[in-house]
Design an enzyme around this catalytic site. Structure first.
Site, PDB file in Angstrom:
ATOM      1  N   ASP A  94     -11.558   4.308  -1.324  1.00 37.02           N
ATOM      2  CA  ASP A  94     -12.183   3.157  -0.087  1.00 37.02           C
ATOM      3  C   ASP A  94     -13.277   3.121  -0.516  1.00 37.02           C
ATOM      4  O   ASP A  94     -14.088   4.399  -0.114  1.00 37.02           O
ATOM      5  CB  ASP A  94     -10.736   4.447   0.952  1.00 37.02           C
ATOM      6  CG  ASP A  94     -10.107   3.360   1.159  1.00 37.02           C
ATOM      7  OD1 ASP A  94      -8.956   3.210   0.626  1.00 37.02           O
ATOM      8  OD2 ASP A  94      -9.315   3.315   2.253  1.00 37.02           O
ATOM      9  N   ASP A 101       0.440  -1.046  -0.281  1.00 43.53           N
ATOM     10  CA  ASP A 101       0.103  -0.311  -0.339  1.00 43.53           C
ATOM     11  C   ASP A 101       0.851   1.122   0.045  1.00 43.53           C
ATOM     12  O   ASP A 101       1.823   1.078   0.260  1.00 43.53           O
ATOM     13  CB  ASP A 101      -0.357   0.051   0.855  1.00 43.53           C
ATOM     14  CG  ASP A 101      -2.135   0.706   1.237  1.00 43.53           C
ATOM     15  OD1 ASP A 101      -2.308   1.264   0.260  1.00 43.53           O
ATOM     16  OD2 ASP A 101      -3.392   0.399   1.918  1.00 43.53           O
TER      17      ASP A 101
HETATM   18  C1  9PG Z   1      -4.813   1.344   5.428  1.00 37.59           C
HETATM   19  C2  9PG Z   1      -5.703   1.422   4.352  1.00 37.59           C
HETATM   20  C3  9PG Z   1      -6.565   0.730   3.809  1.00 37.59           C
HETATM   21  C4  9PG Z   1      -7.036   0.523   2.331  1.00 37.59           C
HETATM   22  C5  9PG Z   1      -6.365   1.857   1.199  1.00 37.59           C
HETATM   23  C6  9PG Z   1      -5.353   2.492   2.595  1.00 37.59           C
HETATM   24  O1  9PG Z   1      -6.732   9.501   1.112  1.00 37.59           O
HETATM   25  N1  9PG Z   1      -6.324   8.712   1.572  1.00 37.59           N
HETATM   26  O2  9PG Z   1      -6.651   9.709   2.946  1.00 37.59           O
HETATM   27  C7  9PG Z   1      -6.442   7.326   2.087  1.00 37.59           C
HETATM   28  C8  9PG Z   1      -5.996   7.843   3.460  1.00 37.59           C
HETATM   29  C9  9PG Z   1      -5.930   6.006   3.568  1.00 37.59           C
HETATM   30  C10 9PG Z   1      -6.525   4.872   2.464  1.00 37.59           C
HETATM   31  C11 9PG Z   1      -6.409   5.161   1.100  1.00 37.59           C
HETATM   32  C12 9PG Z   1      -6.740   6.931   0.887  1.00 37.59           C
HETATM   33  O3  9PG Z   1      -6.508   3.748   2.394  1.00 37.59           O
HETATM   34  O4  9PG Z   1      -6.624   1.663   0.503  1.00 37.59           O
HETATM   35  O5  9PG Z   1      -7.678  -0.397   1.513  1.00 37.59           O
HETATM   36  O6  9PG Z   1      -5.511  -0.951   3.337  1.00 37.59           O
HETATM   37  O7  9PG Z   1      -4.865   2.227   3.449  1.00 37.59           O
HETATM   38  O8  9PG Z   1      -3.948   2.556   6.287  1.00 37.59           O
END
Ligand code: 9PG
Length: 584
Positions: A432, A371
Site C-alpha cells: 500500500d 482483497d
Molecule cells: C482495505 C485495504 C485497501 C488496500 C489493500 C489492503 O499488511 N497489512 O497489514 C495490510 C493491511 C491492509 C492492506 C494491506 C496490507 O490494505 O491493499 O488497498 O483495500 O486493504 O482494508
C-alpha cells in the site's frame, strides 16, 4: 494412512532424462533439458501420502560472488527486491511468526539460515558487473501448485533448490500429479528484465492470461477515508468528479455490515448496494466494490450460520478450532480483530462465493477488488485435503469468476500472484501507498517485515521490479497516486516521482484523495499520469511496455523506462528526473 507431511523429496546432481526414483512410496519422474525441467510425482504405495514439497537441488560450483537474487514476492504486497547471498536474510528467519509468514510466502515455515527465496520466478547473478552471467529460473504456471526457488549455502558451496510446493496435499494410492515445468534461461545480468519479460510471455500464454482490459482510470475511497468511509463521502466526491477523467468509482473497505456479509451495507451507508451502485452509475462512472471474499468475521451472519464453511486450525494434526488467517482490530468481529478463513474446497462455500459474486454484479458493480485473497493458502484443515494451497486459492477465484461472469473486471489484491493467471483482469503488484515516502527501521512492526508496511517507496520499488508482468500476466495495479499537498509527509518531489512511476509503468491510474482538497496542480499532475500511462500501456499491448534497466544493480532499483518516457529516481529520497518521449 501414511502421513509423510514435512518429508522432502530431493534430488541432487541428477543427470540424464526420464529418470524415475522413489523415496518410500513417493516416486518422482524428471526430464532435464537445456531449457528446463519437466517433472511429476506419483504415489506407488497402497496408502495415501501427503506431500509438502518436491525439490530438485542444484549444486552451484565456481561462483565468484557476491551472488545476487531477484526475489519475487509471493503475493501482491510482498516486497520484490534483489538480495545478496550471505548479506541479506529471509524475513522469516528474523520473524519466526508463522501467522504473518503464511501471508507472504508459499511455505509459511521459516527459511533456513542464510537462505534467500523467490516465488514463481527468480533471476540469479554472480558478481556485480552488468556483463556477469545471470540465469532465470521460472515455473511456467502456478495454478496447480506454488513454486519456490531457494538460494543458500550447501555442501562445499552454494545450492539452488527448485521447489514445487504442494503444501501437504494428499495423494492417494496410484495417484499422480504433473508438476509445472520449470523454464531455465541465461544471459548477462544487464538483461535480467528482458529474461523476465520472456518468462512472463510464456507463463501468460500457458495460463491463458486475461490481458485485454482497457486502460484503467479511477477513484478509490481507501487512502483518504479508510474504514470510516460513508455514503456522504462517496456522494461528495462523485459531485466533484466532473472535472476528472475517472471511469471507475471504487468503494473500498468500510461499506459492509461485516467482513463476510458483503450484501448488507453498514450504518454509514443508508442505501443498499443497488442504491449505491445506481448513484455512481447516474454520475456516469462505473461502480467498483471492494470485498475480502475469503475472510469472515467470527460474529458475521455467514460465520454464525455456517460454522462448517470455515477452515480448521490444526496443531500436529489435531483440530483446535476455526482457522484465523488475518487480524484487523478495525473490523471488530468479536475475537479482537481475528478473522476466519473460508474453506474454498467445500462445495457449499464455492456455491456461496459464486452467488455473492453474481449478486454484487447484479446490484450494479461490474468491477470487483478482491482483497486478502491469500487466506485459503494458509496451512490448516480443509474439506478436500487433496488440493494444494494454490488450488484452494484458485478454486475461490474460479467461483467468483463464474458468478461475476466473463465481462466483470476482477482485480486481485493481497493475492498469491501465481495462482490466478487467467482468472483476474488485474492484480495489485505492491504494498500500500501512504502519505509518506519511506519508513524508519524503528517503525518495523514485525522483525524482518518492514517492507510490507504501507509506504510509497515500497509501492514504488515493486512497480519497477514487477513492471514486466503488465499485459503479459494481467494488468498491473501499482496502487493509487498521492495527489494531496496538505496533511501529507510526502514532499512534492516524492509525490511527483510516484505519480510518474505509475504513469511510465502503464499500469492502472487511480486517485484516492478527497477531491475537494485538490487544486489545479493536482489536476495537471494526474493529467500527466494519464497521458504517460495511456502511451506506455498502448506500447505494452503491442508487446513492449515498461522495463526496469537496473533491476539487478541495487537492492532497490531507481529506473523505469517505457515508450512514454524514462524515469530516473533515487529510491532513498524519492527525488527523480523524468525524460518524456514525444507523445505517440
Ligand atoms: C482495505 C485495504 C485497501 C488496500 C489493500 C489492503 O499488511 N497489512 O497489514 C495490510 C493491511 C491492509 C492492506 C494491506 C496490507 O490494505 O491493499 O488497498 O483495500 O486493504 O482494508
Amino acid at each position: 494412512m501414511t502421513d509423510a507431511a514435512g518429508s522432502r523429496v530431493e534430488v541432487s546432481d541428477l543427470e540424464g532424462t526420464g529418470r524415475a526414483f522413489g523415496l518410500g512410496p513417493v516416486e518422482v519422474t524428471m526430464e532435464l533439458h537445456d531449457t528446463g525441467i519437466e517433472w511429476s510425482v506419483a504415489n506407488r504405495g497402497d496408502a495415501t501420502v501427503s506431500i509438502r514439497s518436491v525439490a530438485l537441488v542444484y549444486a552451484v560450483a565456481g561462483a565468484r560472488g557476491p551472488v545476487r537474487m531477484f526475489r519475487n514476492g509471493y503475493q501482491s504486497w510482498s516486497p520484490s527486491t534483489v538480495g545478496v547471498l550471505g548479506v541479506d536474510v529471509d524475513p522469516s528467519v528474523r520473524a519466526g511468526f508463522p501467522f504473518l509468514q503464511a501471508v507472504h510466502h508459499a511455505d509459511q515455515r521459516r527459511a533456513r539460515p542464510g537462505e534467500l527465496r523467490s516465488e514463481w520466478v527468480a533471476v540469479l547473478a554472480d558478481g556485480w558487473g552488468a556483463d556477469d552471467a545471470a540465469v532465470l529460473l521460472g515455473f511456467e504456471g502456478g495454478s496447480d501448485h506454488d513454486g519456490t526457488f531457494r538460494l543458500g549455502p550447501g555442501g562445499d558451496g552454494i545450492e539452488v533448490r527448485v521447489e514445487a510446493y504442494l503444501g501437504d496435499a494428499e495423494l492417494g494410492p496410484g495417484g499422480k500429479r504433473s508438476l509445472h515445468p520449470v523454464m531455465i534461461a541465461d544471459g548477462p545480468a544487464v538483461g535480467a528484465s528482458v529474461m523476465l519479460e520472456q518468462w512472463a510471455d510464456r507463463a501468460g500464454k500457458v495460463g491463458g492470461a486475461r490481458v485485454g482490459a482497457p486502460f484503467q482510470i479511477g477513484w478509490c475511497s481507501w487512502y483518504q477515508y479508510f474504514h470510516d468511509v460513508s455514503e456522504t463521502d462517496i456522494a461528495a466526491n462523485l459531485a466533484l468528479a466532473d472535472r476528472w477523467p475517472f471511469e471507475v468509482f471504487q468503494v473500498d473497505d468500510g461499506y459492509q455490515r461485516a467482513i463476510g456479509d458483503w450484501l448488507e451495507t453498514g450504518d454509514r451507508f443508508p442505501s443498499d448496494l443497488a442504491g449505491l451502485a445506481a448513484s455512481i452509475s447516474a454520475a456516469g462512472r462505473t461502480p467498483g466494490l471492494w470485498l475480502a471474499p475469503f475472510l469472515v468475521a467470527p460474529d458475521s451472519a455467514v460465520a454464525r450460520r455456517h460454522p462448517d464453511w470455515i477452515a480448521r486450525h490444526l496443531v500436529d494434526g489435531v483440530d483446535t478450532g476455526p482457522l484465523r488467517t488475518w487480524w484487523n482490530p478495525a473490523w471488530g468481529g468479536g475475537e479482537d480483530g481475528f478473522m476466519y478463513g473460508l474453506d474454498t474446497t467445500h462445495p457449499e462455500v464455492v456455491a456461496h462465493l459464486e452467488s455473492v459474486a453474481t449478486a454484487v454484479v447484479d446490484a450494479g458493480f461490474p468491477y470487483l477488488k478482491l482483497d486478502f485473497t491469500f487466506s485459503p493458502s494458509v496451512d490448516g484443515g480443509y474439506h478436500d485435503p487433496t488440493l494444494t494451497p494454490a488450488e484452494r486459492v484458485r478454486a475461490g477465484f474460479a467461483a467468483i469468476r463464474r458468478g461475476a461472469g466473463d465481462d466483470a473486471f476482477l482485480l486481485g489484491c493481497g493475492v498469491p500472484l501465481a495462482n490466478v493467471v487467467g482468472l483476474v483482469d488485474a492484480n495489485r503488484i505492491g504494498p500500500d501507498v501512504a502519505p509518506v515516502w519511506s519508513l524508519d527501521p524503528a517503525d518495523e512492526m514485525v522483525a524482518g517485515y518492514l517492507g510490507i508496511q504501507p509506504a510509497t517507496a515500497h509501492a514504488f520499488t515493486n512497480t519497477l521490479t514487477r513492471s514486466f508482468m503488465h499485459r503479459r500476466l494481467w494488468v498491473n495495479d501499482p496502487d493509487c497516486v498521492m495527489l494531496r499537498t496538505e496533511d501529507t509527509g510526502l514532499t512534492q518531489a516524492a509525490a511527483r516521482t510516484w505519480a510518474h512511476a505509475v504513469g511510465v509503468s502503464g499500469g492502472m491510474a487511480l486517485v484516492s484523495d478527497d477531491l475537494s482538497s485538490l487544486g489545479p496542480d493536482a489536476h495537471a499532475l494526474f493529467d500527466e499520469v494519464v497521458a504517460l500511462g495511456r502511451h506506455a500501456d498502448a506500447d505494452a499491448r503491442d508487446g513492449g511496455g515498461a522495463r526496469c534497466p537496473d533491476l539487478l544493480e541495487h537492492p532497490a532499483p531507481g529506473r523505469l523506462g517505457s515508450a512514454a518516457g524514462d524515469l530516473d529516481a533515487d529510491p532513498l529520497t524519492g527525488a527523480s528526473h523524468l525524460t518524456t518521449a514525444s507523445p505517440g
